[in-house]
Motif scaffolding. Structure first.
Motif, PDB file in Angstrom:
ATOM      1  N   TYR A 360       0.816  -1.217   0.000  1.00  0.00           N
ATOM      2  CA  TYR A 360       0.000   0.000   0.000  1.00  0.00           C
ATOM      3  C   TYR A 360       0.852   1.271   0.000  1.00  0.00           C
ATOM      4  CZ  TYR A 360      -4.159  -2.822   0.820  1.00  0.00           C
ATOM      5  OH  TYR A 360      -5.185  -3.731   0.695  1.00  0.00           O
ATOM      6  N   ASP A 361       2.154   1.101   0.012  1.00  0.00           N
ATOM      7  CA  ASP A 361       3.062   2.248  -0.019  1.00  0.00           C
ATOM      8  C   ASP A 361       3.075   2.837  -1.429  1.00  0.00           C
ATOM      9  OD1 ASP A 361       5.291   3.975  -0.082  1.00  0.00           O
ATOM     10  OD2 ASP A 361       6.312   2.820   1.472  1.00  0.00           O
ATOM     11  N   THR A 362       2.870   4.138  -1.552  1.00  0.00           N
ATOM     12  CA  THR A 362       2.840   4.777  -2.871  1.00  0.00           C
ATOM     13  C   THR A 362       4.188   4.694  -3.583  1.00  0.00           C
ATOM     14  OG1 THR A 362       3.297   6.915  -1.829  1.00  0.00           O
ATOM     15  CG2 THR A 362       0.986   6.367  -2.243  1.00  0.00           C
ATOM     16  N   ASN A 363       5.240   4.402  -2.855  1.00  0.00           N
ATOM     17  CA  ASN A 363       6.555   4.257  -3.472  1.00  0.00           C
ATOM     18  C   ASN A 363       6.781   2.866  -4.066  1.00  0.00           C
ATOM     19  OD1 ASN A 363       7.468   6.902  -2.838  1.00  0.00           O
ATOM     20  ND2 ASN A 363       7.872   6.239  -0.725  1.00  0.00           N
ATOM     21  N   THR A 364       5.877   1.942  -3.785  1.00  0.00           N
ATOM     22  CA  THR A 364       5.985   0.602  -4.369  1.00  0.00           C
ATOM     23  C   THR A 364       5.446   0.647  -5.789  1.00  0.00           C
ATOM     24  OG1 THR A 364       5.646  -0.396  -2.194  1.00  0.00           O
ATOM     25  CG2 THR A 364       5.365  -1.825  -4.108  1.00  0.00           C
ATOM     26  N   THR A 365       6.308   0.380  -6.762  1.00  0.00           N
ATOM     27  CA  THR A 365       5.921   0.524  -8.162  1.00  0.00           C
ATOM     28  C   THR A 365       4.999  -0.610  -8.614  1.00  0.00           C
ATOM     29  OG1 THR A 365       7.800  -0.729  -9.029  1.00  0.00           O
ATOM     30  CG2 THR A 365       8.134   1.628  -8.629  1.00  0.00           C
ATOM     31  N   PHE A 366       4.310  -0.355  -9.703  1.00  0.00           N
ATOM     32  CA  PHE A 366       3.407  -1.347 -10.273  1.00  0.00           C
ATOM     33  C   PHE A 366       4.152  -2.629 -10.618  1.00  0.00           C
ATOM     34  CE2 PHE A 366       1.796  -3.085 -14.364  1.00  0.00           C
ATOM     35  CZ  PHE A 366       0.635  -3.662 -13.889  1.00  0.00           C
ATOM     36  N   LEU A 367       5.282  -2.521 -11.320  1.00  0.00           N
ATOM     37  CA  LEU A 367       6.005  -3.725 -11.731  1.00  0.00           C
ATOM     38  C   LEU A 367       6.612  -4.450 -10.536  1.00  0.00           C
ATOM     39  CD1 LEU A 367       7.754  -2.781 -15.106  1.00  0.00           C
ATOM     40  CD2 LEU A 367       5.764  -4.247 -14.730  1.00  0.00           C
ATOM     41  N   ALA A 368       6.935  -3.737  -9.468  1.00  0.00           N
ATOM     42  CA  ALA A 368       7.421  -4.408  -8.257  1.00  0.00           C
ATOM     43  C   ALA A 368       6.311  -5.264  -7.650  1.00  0.00           C
ATOM     44  CB  ALA A 368       7.913  -3.379  -7.244  1.00  0.00           C
ATOM     45  N   LYS A 369       5.065  -4.767  -7.661  1.00  0.00           N
ATOM     46  CA  LYS A 369       3.938  -5.548  -7.176  1.00  0.00           C
ATOM     47  C   LYS A 369       3.721  -6.774  -8.067  1.00  0.00           C
ATOM     48  CE  LYS A 369       1.381  -1.580  -5.292  1.00  0.00           C
ATOM     49  NZ  LYS A 369       0.108  -0.810  -5.381  1.00  0.00           N
ATOM     50  N   VAL A 370       3.775  -6.552  -9.374  1.00  0.00           N
ATOM     51  CA  VAL A 370       3.577  -7.652 -10.322  1.00  0.00           C
ATOM     52  C   VAL A 370       4.603  -8.748 -10.082  1.00  0.00           C
ATOM     53  CG1 VAL A 370       3.668  -8.305 -12.765  1.00  0.00           C
ATOM     54  CG2 VAL A 370       2.525  -6.186 -12.081  1.00  0.00           C
ATOM     55  N   ALA A 371       5.869  -8.370  -9.956  1.00  0.00           N
ATOM     56  CA  ALA A 371       6.938  -9.353  -9.764  1.00  0.00           C
ATOM     57  C   ALA A 371       6.783 -10.081  -8.433  1.00  0.00           C
ATOM     58  CB  ALA A 371       8.295  -8.660  -9.842  1.00  0.00           C
ATOM     59  N   ALA A 372       6.387  -9.368  -7.389  1.00  0.00           N
ATOM     60  CA  ALA A 372       6.237 -10.006  -6.076  1.00  0.00           C
ATOM     61  C   ALA A 372       5.116 -11.040  -6.096  1.00  0.00           C
ATOM     62  CB  ALA A 372       5.954  -8.943  -5.020  1.00  0.00           C
ATOM     63  N   VAL A 373       3.990 -10.699  -6.700  1.00  0.00           N
ATOM     64  CA  VAL A 373       2.878 -11.645  -6.788  1.00  0.00           C
ATOM     65  C   VAL A 373       3.275 -12.860  -7.612  1.00  0.00           C
ATOM     66  CG1 VAL A 373       0.547 -11.967  -7.694  1.00  0.00           C
ATOM     67  CG2 VAL A 373       1.103  -9.887  -6.433  1.00  0.00           C
ATOM     68  N   ARG A 374       3.988 -12.634  -8.710  1.00  0.00           N
ATOM     69  CA  ARG A 374       4.439 -13.753  -9.548  1.00  0.00           C
ATOM     70  C   ARG A 374       5.345 -14.691  -8.760  1.00  0.00           C
ATOM     71  NH1 ARG A 374       9.179 -14.801 -12.156  1.00  0.00           N
ATOM     72  NH2 ARG A 374       9.959 -12.736 -11.590  1.00  0.00           N
ATOM     73  N   ILE A 375       6.306 -14.137  -8.037  1.00  0.00           N
ATOM     74  CA  ILE A 375       7.265 -14.955  -7.294  1.00  0.00           C
ATOM     75  C   ILE A 375       6.561 -15.780  -6.219  1.00  0.00           C
ATOM     76  CG2 ILE A 375       9.180 -14.824  -5.647  1.00  0.00           C
ATOM     77  CD1 ILE A 375      10.176 -12.388  -7.327  1.00  0.00           C
ATOM     78  N   LEU A 376       5.637 -15.161  -5.493  1.00  0.00           N
ATOM     79  CA  LEU A 376       4.932 -15.897  -4.445  1.00  0.00           C
ATOM     80  C   LEU A 376       4.027 -16.972  -5.042  1.00  0.00           C
ATOM     81  CD1 LEU A 376       4.055 -13.013  -1.971  1.00  0.00           C
ATOM     82  CD2 LEU A 376       5.896 -14.694  -1.801  1.00  0.00           C
ATOM     83  N   ASP A 377       3.476 -16.707  -6.202  1.00  0.00           N
ATOM     84  CA  ASP A 377       2.677 -17.731  -6.877  1.00  0.00           C
ATOM     85  C   ASP A 377       3.555 -18.908  -7.285  1.00  0.00           C
ATOM     86  OD1 ASP A 377       0.612 -19.071  -8.097  1.00  0.00           O
ATOM     87  OD2 ASP A 377       0.544 -17.785  -9.857  1.00  0.00           O
ATOM     88  N   LEU A 378       4.690 -18.614  -7.884  1.00  0.00           N
ATOM     89  CA  LEU A 378       5.595 -19.685  -8.319  1.00  0.00           C
ATOM     90  C   LEU A 378       6.141 -20.477  -7.135  1.00  0.00           C
ATOM     91  CD1 LEU A 378       7.530 -17.820 -11.153  1.00  0.00           C
ATOM     92  CD2 LEU A 378       6.086 -19.842 -11.432  1.00  0.00           C
ATOM     93  N   ALA A 379       6.329 -19.810  -5.995  1.00  0.00           N
ATOM     94  CA  ALA A 379       6.851 -20.502  -4.810  1.00  0.00           C
ATOM     95  C   ALA A 379       5.897 -21.580  -4.332  1.00  0.00           C
ATOM     96  CB  ALA A 379       7.110 -19.501  -3.693  1.00  0.00           C
ATOM     97  N   GLY A 380       4.625 -21.455  -4.667  1.00  0.00           N
ATOM     98  CA  GLY A 380       3.643 -22.450  -4.251  1.00  0.00           C
ATOM     99  C   GLY A 380       3.320 -23.480  -5.308  1.00  0.00           C
ATOM    100  N   ARG A 381       4.035 -23.460  -6.413  1.00  0.00           N
ATOM    101  CA  ARG A 381       3.770 -24.403  -7.507  1.00  0.00           C
ATOM    102  C   ARG A 381       4.955 -25.353  -7.704  1.00  0.00           C
ATOM    103  NH1 ARG A 381      -0.501 -22.636 -11.146  1.00  0.00           N
ATOM    104  NH2 ARG A 381      -1.193 -20.514 -10.642  1.00  0.00           N
TER     105      ARG A 381
END
Length: 477
Positions: A360-381
């Motif tokens: 929720y930090d305004t300094n967190t970029t869109f692509l940083a959010k995208v990459a974080a969600v991708r990594i956590l998804d892959l960690a569970g597969r």
């Protein structure tokens, strides 16, 4: 929440409960046997307050513009039956479609491999699975000791509704005349990836951006059409439209099927209020509605109405001349590939979790959010993921290819080009949606879709090869 089922109500007919008993190959029907078609739709709208899918921020539904539906079409020729269901959702996982297909198969006798559940990719439907939902859900539980946004178990509700609508569609089977064809509608879909003057590829670079050099890929103007008519009155009763453009025009916080709603309304205006309009999303992982050469464009529901209405008019213009399938040859082939996924390290997972803490930090970029969600998804597969490819043959000239994921348009075009069938319709987000499947070329170019992809380079070409092999197998029979 409305649980009403709209059905194509017809005189009762005997239903065949014969399964082929084969996991991947269904027995083709004799061309001497004509089609029977049944259709139904059911409401799948969650209560207001549920989270909305499609973006990387938390949006809560404040109401309903138009109810979300699952629409089922069942085709039967002799002992051969298939069920195709389109849902006004951004997507779903195997955790939903696997039990839904199994329940539907038990209720109807239709083999699981002959059941396709696809999503229209509406970005104004519920967020009910995946790592982003887990993050929001767990955050709410920590704060409130429960999740106030999830008043119902939506995945369980959805499974029941999907099984029910397929069952209802089969109960409505009756003789029908089926037409199939392809028309074109340019000007609605644009490749959203562009080469820029700095030598990089960027997605959605903005209106009239002077640094744009050219699009990084093509579009697909084909409008695939299946239309079922009552053989006596010739009145259209149900149909399927297939087109390749992201279903992300509306935005906001109201539940909506997006432009497909206006497609449906246009067709019902001509065919009658009981016409059931199913929609299949063509391969549009790198396509959307944004024309960057224009300074101003329609937006919101005005854009949805423009796209849906234009598609509807294209279908209506083509309908009188669509070829009739006079020698049907219904058959299904399917195969499941084990597709390699990208691997992530413990360090990447730790960094991704740190990003999520600052989501929720305004300094967190869109692509940083995208990459974080991708990594956590892959960690569970696991290292590979099962991806099913299904091909439906309607006659010697017509086939439908059903693929998982958000597929780049070049891959869909490659299937069409290599297909031995004169008319090949390709639908994405079928049965599962583990994010994007770019081309090998696009993996080298980068940008958002590549950042968001779970698969390794080459996965898309694997799906193309599998689809073409199945098409050739069906054509050679």
């Amino acid at each position: 929440m409305n649980n009403i089922t709209r059905s194509w109500i017809l005189p009762a007919l005997p239903v065949l409960w014969l399964s082929t008993g084969c996991a991947q190959v269904s027995r083709p029907a004799s061309s001497a046997e004509s089609f029977s078609v049944g259709a139904a739709e059911i409401d799948i709208t969650p209560p207001a307050g549920y989270r909305l899918a499609g973006y990387f921020n938390e949006r809560l539904a404040t109401g309903t513009h138009d109810p979300l539906h699952a629409k089922a079409i069942v085709l039967r020729q002799g002992a051969e039956r298939i069920a195709l269901v389109s849902c006004d959702l951004v997507g779903f996982s195997l955790a939903v479609t696997t039990p839904a297909r199994a329940q539907a198969s038990r209720r109807t006798g239709i083999p699981v491999t002959n059941i396709v559940i696809c999503a229209t990719h509406s970005h104004t439907g519920p967020l009910f699975d995946g790592p982003l939902r887990e993050y929001f859900h767990e955050r709410a539980e920590r704060k409130y000791s429960h999740d106030p946004q999830e008043e119902i178990d939506y995945p369980a509700f959805l499974v029941k509704q999907l099984a029910k609508v397929i069952d209802t569609a089969q109960a409505n089977l009756r003789p029908a005349q089926l037409q199939a064809g392809i028309t074109t509608q340019p000007g609605l879909s644009f490749n959203r990836r562009y080469w820029m003057k700095n030598g990089k590829v960027v997605f959605n670079p903005g209106q009239l951006n002077p640094d744009i050099v050219r699009p990084a890929g093509p579009t697909d103007p084909d409008v695939g059409i299946l239309l079922a008519r009552d053989p006596k009155t010739k009145q259209p009763v149900t149909g399927l439209t297939v087109f390749a453009v992201h279903s992300d025009t509306v935005g906001g916080t109201l539940y909506s099927a997006d432009y497909e709603y206006y497609l449906e309304q246009t067709l019902r205006g001509a065919f009658g209020p009981d016409y059931i309009s199913a929609y299949g999303l063509g391969t549009c992982g790198d396509l959307n509605h944004i024309d960057v050469s224009q300074a101003k464009m329609r937006s919101g529901f005005a854009m949805a109405e423009h796209i849906g209405g234009t598609l509807g008019k294209a279908v209506l213009a083509a309908a009188p001349g669509l070829p009739v399938i006079s020698r049907p040859a219904l058959a299904v082939r399917s195969t499941t590939l084990q597709v390699p996924l990208q691997q992530v390290t413990p360090e990447q997972v730790a960094d991704a979790r740190a990003v999520m803490e600052k989501f929720y930090d305004t300094n967190t970029t869109f692509l940083a959010k995208v990459a974080a969600v991708r990594i956590l998804d892959l960690a569970g597969r696991p290292p590979t993921w099962p991806m099913e490819v299904q091909v439906i043959r309607l006659d010697a000239d017509t086939a439908v290819v059903c693929l998982p994921c958000e597929i780049f348009v070049e891959l869909g075009l490659a299937i069409k080009k290599a297909s031995p069938f004169k008319k090949t319709l390709v639908i994405e987000i079928c049965n599962d949606r583990p994010s994007y499947v770019p081309t090998l070329k696009a993996f080298g170019e980068g940008s958002y879709e590549v950042t968001n992809a779970r698969v390794k380079p080459g996965a898309g070409e694997m799906l193309v090869d599998a689809a073409v092999k199945l098409l050739r197998s069906l054509k050679s029979e």
